[in-house]
Design a protein around this motif. Structure first.
Motif, PDB file in Angstrom:
ATOM      1  N   PHE A  38      11.304 -10.789  -1.935  1.00 57.83           N
ATOM      2  CA  PHE A  38      10.221  -9.900  -2.366  1.00 57.83           C
ATOM      3  C   PHE A  38       9.920  -8.818  -1.336  1.00 57.83           C
ATOM      4  N   ASP A  39       9.779  -9.187  -0.079  1.00 51.15           N
ATOM      5  CA  ASP A  39       9.415  -8.193   0.938  1.00 51.15           C
ATOM      6  C   ASP A  39      10.506  -7.145   1.108  1.00 51.15           C
ATOM      7  N   ALA A  40      11.767  -7.587   1.071  1.00 47.83           N
ATOM      8  CA  ALA A  40      12.866  -6.629   1.182  1.00 47.83           C
ATOM      9  C   ALA A  40      12.890  -5.690  -0.024  1.00 47.83           C
ATOM     10  N   ALA A  41      12.622  -6.238  -1.211  1.00 48.63           N
ATOM     11  CA  ALA A  41      12.619  -5.407  -2.415  1.00 48.63           C
ATOM     12  C   ALA A  41      11.520  -4.347  -2.353  1.00 48.63           C
ATOM     13  N   ILE A  42      10.346  -4.728  -1.859  1.00 46.47           N
ATOM     14  CA  ILE A  42       9.254  -3.757  -1.728  1.00 46.47           C
ATOM     15  C   ILE A  42       9.634  -2.669  -0.727  1.00 46.47           C
ATOM     16  N   GLY A  43      10.227  -3.062   0.392  1.00 48.20           N
ATOM     17  CA  GLY A  43      10.629  -2.076   1.386  1.00 48.20           C
ATOM     18  C   GLY A  43      11.665  -1.108   0.856  1.00 48.20           C
ATOM     19  N   VAL A  44      12.667  -1.623   0.142  1.00 41.87           N
ATOM     20  CA  VAL A  44      13.688  -0.749  -0.441  1.00 41.87           C
ATOM     21  C   VAL A  44      13.064   0.191  -1.466  1.00 41.87           C
ATOM     22  N   ALA A  45      12.119  -0.322  -2.252  1.00 36.38           N
ATOM     23  CA  ALA A  45      11.461   0.521  -3.253  1.00 36.38           C
ATOM     24  C   ALA A  45      10.688   1.660  -2.598  1.00 36.38           C
ATOM     25  N   VAL A  46      10.009   1.373  -1.492  1.00 31.94           N
ATOM     26  CA  VAL A  46       9.258   2.419  -0.784  1.00 31.94           C
ATOM     27  C   VAL A  46      10.207   3.484  -0.259  1.00 31.94           C
ATOM     28  N   LEU A  47      11.295   3.057   0.389  1.00 29.21           N
ATOM     29  CA  LEU A  47      12.256   4.021   0.929  1.00 29.21           C
ATOM     30  C   LEU A  47      12.896   4.850  -0.184  1.00 29.21           C
ATOM     31  N   THR A  48      13.224   4.207  -1.293  1.00 25.59           N
ATOM     32  CA  THR A  48      13.825   4.929  -2.421  1.00 25.59           C
ATOM     33  C   THR A  48      12.859   5.959  -2.992  1.00 25.59           C
ATOM     34  N   LEU A  49      11.611   5.558  -3.139  1.00 28.89           N
ATOM     35  CA  LEU A  49      10.604   6.457  -3.706  1.00 28.89           C
ATOM     36  C   LEU A  49      10.395   7.681  -2.822  1.00 28.89           C
ATOM     37  N   LEU A  50      10.165   7.451  -1.542  1.00 27.01           N
ATOM     38  CA  LEU A  50       9.905   8.570  -0.641  1.00 27.01           C
ATOM     39  C   LEU A  50      11.159   9.424  -0.431  1.00 27.01           C
ATOM     40  N   GLY A  51      12.321   8.782  -0.344  1.00 26.89           N
ATOM     41  CA  GLY A  51      13.553   9.543  -0.181  1.00 26.89           C
ATOM     42  C   GLY A  51      13.850  10.427  -1.376  1.00 26.89           C
ATOM     43  N   THR A  52      13.644   9.888  -2.573  1.00 22.08           N
ATOM     44  CA  THR A  52      13.857  10.684  -3.783  1.00 22.08           C
ATOM     45  C   THR A  52      12.903  11.867  -3.837  1.00 22.08           C
ATOM     46  N   CYS A  53      11.657  11.630  -3.451  1.00 24.43           N
ATOM     47  CA  CYS A  53      10.669  12.716  -3.450  1.00 24.43           C
ATOM     48  C   CYS A  53      11.080  13.823  -2.480  1.00 24.43           C
ATOM     49  N   ILE A 108       0.843  -1.205   0.000  1.00 23.81           N
ATOM     50  CA  ILE A 108       0.000   0.000   0.000  1.00 23.81           C
ATOM     51  C   ILE A 108       0.875   1.250   0.000  1.00 23.81           C
ATOM     52  N   LEU A 109       1.952   1.233   0.777  1.00 25.32           N
ATOM     53  CA  LEU A 109       2.863   2.377   0.786  1.00 25.32           C
ATOM     54  C   LEU A 109       3.502   2.587  -0.587  1.00 25.32           C
ATOM     55  N   LEU A 110       3.848   1.503  -1.265  1.00 29.02           N
ATOM     56  CA  LEU A 110       4.506   1.620  -2.566  1.00 29.02           C
ATOM     57  C   LEU A 110       3.576   2.243  -3.607  1.00 29.02           C
ATOM     58  N   ILE A 111       2.385   1.686  -3.750  1.00 30.13           N
ATOM     59  CA  ILE A 111       1.458   2.193  -4.767  1.00 30.13           C
ATOM     60  C   ILE A 111       0.929   3.572  -4.376  1.00 30.13           C
ATOM     61  N   GLY A 112       0.569   3.728  -3.103  1.00 29.05           N
ATOM     62  CA  GLY A 112       0.102   5.039  -2.656  1.00 29.05           C
ATOM     63  C   GLY A 112       1.189   6.092  -2.750  1.00 29.05           C
ATOM     64  N   GLY A 113       2.430   5.709  -2.433  1.00 33.11           N
ATOM     65  CA  GLY A 113       3.535   6.651  -2.560  1.00 33.11           C
ATOM     66  C   GLY A 113       3.773   7.071  -3.991  1.00 33.11           C
ATOM     67  N   ALA A 114       3.624   6.131  -4.924  1.00 27.03           N
ATOM     68  CA  ALA A 114       3.795   6.477  -6.336  1.00 27.03           C
ATOM     69  C   ALA A 114       2.754   7.507  -6.772  1.00 27.03           C
ATOM     70  N   ARG A 115       1.518   7.320  -6.326  1.00 30.79           N
ATOM     71  CA  ARG A 115       0.481   8.302  -6.652  1.00 30.79           C
ATOM     72  C   ARG A 115       0.775   9.652  -5.994  1.00 30.79           C
TER      73      ARG A 115
END
Length: 428
Positions: free
Chosen positions: A389-404, A348-355
């Motif tokens: 998979f779970d670690a990859a999703i977590g890293v993606a969320v942190l990368t997305l929010l950190g970049t933003c 939810i954080l990944l998809i919601g963060g992308a939006r």
């Protein structure tokens, strides 16, 4: 009352090789297809969009297609008439009527046509040296008739004094010129890019159709578009004409997108998450194709197309599907030590963060990629196969929010946000 006068008189030139006599009889120019609809249907859509309450078609007889077009006009709240001679046109045009004439075989971009014709009564013209070889009618040594004009109905009263065999639109052109209607020029550049075209043959219709589809799928930000959007645009430009001629409507393509999404969810529920991610990404791509087809129909005034709310709802369902698949794919154990629903939190954080990032950085280059669910599905499928998979999703969320956060804090302001007159802007 605004009245549109259209024509179904001129015959099309049959497609044939040079020097070879035609073996197929020529049809009427107004029936040549562009995007699966006749030229006359395009002109009727244009007339209705301009507020015409009466549509008059100059034709030698009634046909089944004219009857179908009559239903389209009446559904649009206008009256429909078919007349065969110029004299028969006179009783349908009151002196106070606002008359718009569209030439036989003309197809123009609706926004361009509207801007030119709504500026006031006029005869639209093109440079004679550019327009005459393309089938436009000469007015004088310098000007050719661009295929459209607007005048008061009283000018048409002169048709009653002309012989019945005269071409009504040519006669109206002469009467308008004699009445000293202003000449308004159409840019010759529009002839080359497809925004203003006179279609005379089936071969010219094919060429005009490709230009028409390119113009209606053009996007100002296409250079920065995501791979999925560019792929959908390329697909529509390549296969769109065939689908439109086959009668494939956007709603049918949208239905196929929904079926693909359901198949992806089913496979994910059965444990094949990677294929499920890919199918949901493909469902988003198919929906993009349907939306582009709907955009073409809306912009060319042929149909209402897909509603924006329906598209937005489908995108929400695609996101929900990706979240569900990611939660089902999670390797977190179902034990009392782990809170219920924790496997849903990171997706939810990944998809919601992308939006959220897309909304926070709407003008930042490549931010449109965050709306590309084909790319999301592909990346998630690869992560499901090759990575924890779970670690990859977590890293993606942190990368997305950190970049933003970094871009919001240190990113440069787009040029469009700067003051248009910096020298006049006060400084602290």
């Amino acid at each position: 009352m605004r009245v549109a006068v259209l024509s179904l008189i001129e015959t099309s030139h049959p497609a044939q090789a040079a020097g070879v006599p035609a073996t197929v009889p020529a049809g009427l120019r107004g029936y040549l297809p562009i995007g699966g609809r006749s030229l006359l249907r395009h002109q009727i859509g244009l007339a209705l969009s301009l507020g015409a309450k009466r549509v008059v078609v100059m034709a030698e007889g009634i046909s089944g297609e004219l009857v179908a077009l009559q239903h389209v006009v009446e559904a649009g709240g206008a009256q429909f008439h078919v007349v065969a001679t110029a004299r028969a046109l006179v009783p349908l045009l009151a002196p106070e009527d606002d008359v718009i004439v569209v030439g036989d075989g003309l197809i123009a971009m609706p926004d361009v046509f509207r801007d030119l014709i709504e500026a006031g009564p006029c005869v639209l013209t093109l440079p004679a040296e550019n327009a005459l070889p393309l089938g436009f009618e000469r007015i004088d040594i310098n000007h050719a008739f661009a295929g459209a004009m607007r005048f008061q109905g009283r000018i048409a009263a002169g048709l009653a004094d002309l012989p019945p065999e005269w071409n009504a639109q040519s006669a109206l052109l002469r009467l308008a010129v004699q009445a000293r209607l202003p000449l308004r020029g159409v840019s010759a550049a529009m002839l080359g890019d497809g925004r203003w075209t006179m279609v005379r043959s089936e071969q010219e219709a094919h060429t005009a159709e490709r230009q028409w589809l390119r113009l209606h799928t053009a996007s100002g930000g296409s250079a920065e578009g995501s791979p999925g959007v560019l792929l959908a645009m390329a697909f529509v430009r390549r296969f769109g004409p065939a689908m439109l001629h086959a009668g494939t409507r956007p709603a049918l393509i949208g239905l196929a997108a929904g079926i693909l999404g359901l198949l992806g969810l089913g496979l994910g529920w059965l444990g094949n998450a990677a294929t499920g991610f890919l199918l949901i990404g493909l469902s988003w791509l198919v929906e993009r194709v349907a939306s582009l087809m709907g955009q073409v129909e809306r912009d060319s005034l042929l149909a209402s197309g897909l509603e924006r709310r329906t598209v937005a709802l489908f995108h929400l369902l695609v996101d929900a599907g990706l979240i569900a698949l990611a939660a089902w794919r999670s390797e977190l154990p179902y034990t009392s030590a782990i809170p219920f629903g924790l496997n849903w939190f990171a997706p939810i954080l990944l998809i919601g963060g992308a939006r959220l990032v897309r909304l926070a950085l709407p003008r930042f280059p490549r931010s449109a990629w965050l709306e590309d669910r084909l790319a999301f599905g592909l990346v998630l499928a690869i992560a499901s196969i090759t990575l924890p998979f779970d670690a990859a999703i977590g890293v993606a969320v942190l990368t997305l929010l950190g970049t933003c956060l970094l871009l919001l804090q240190f990113g440069t302001t787009p040029a469009t946000d700067r003051s248009p007159n910096p020298q006049l802007t006060s400084r602290p």
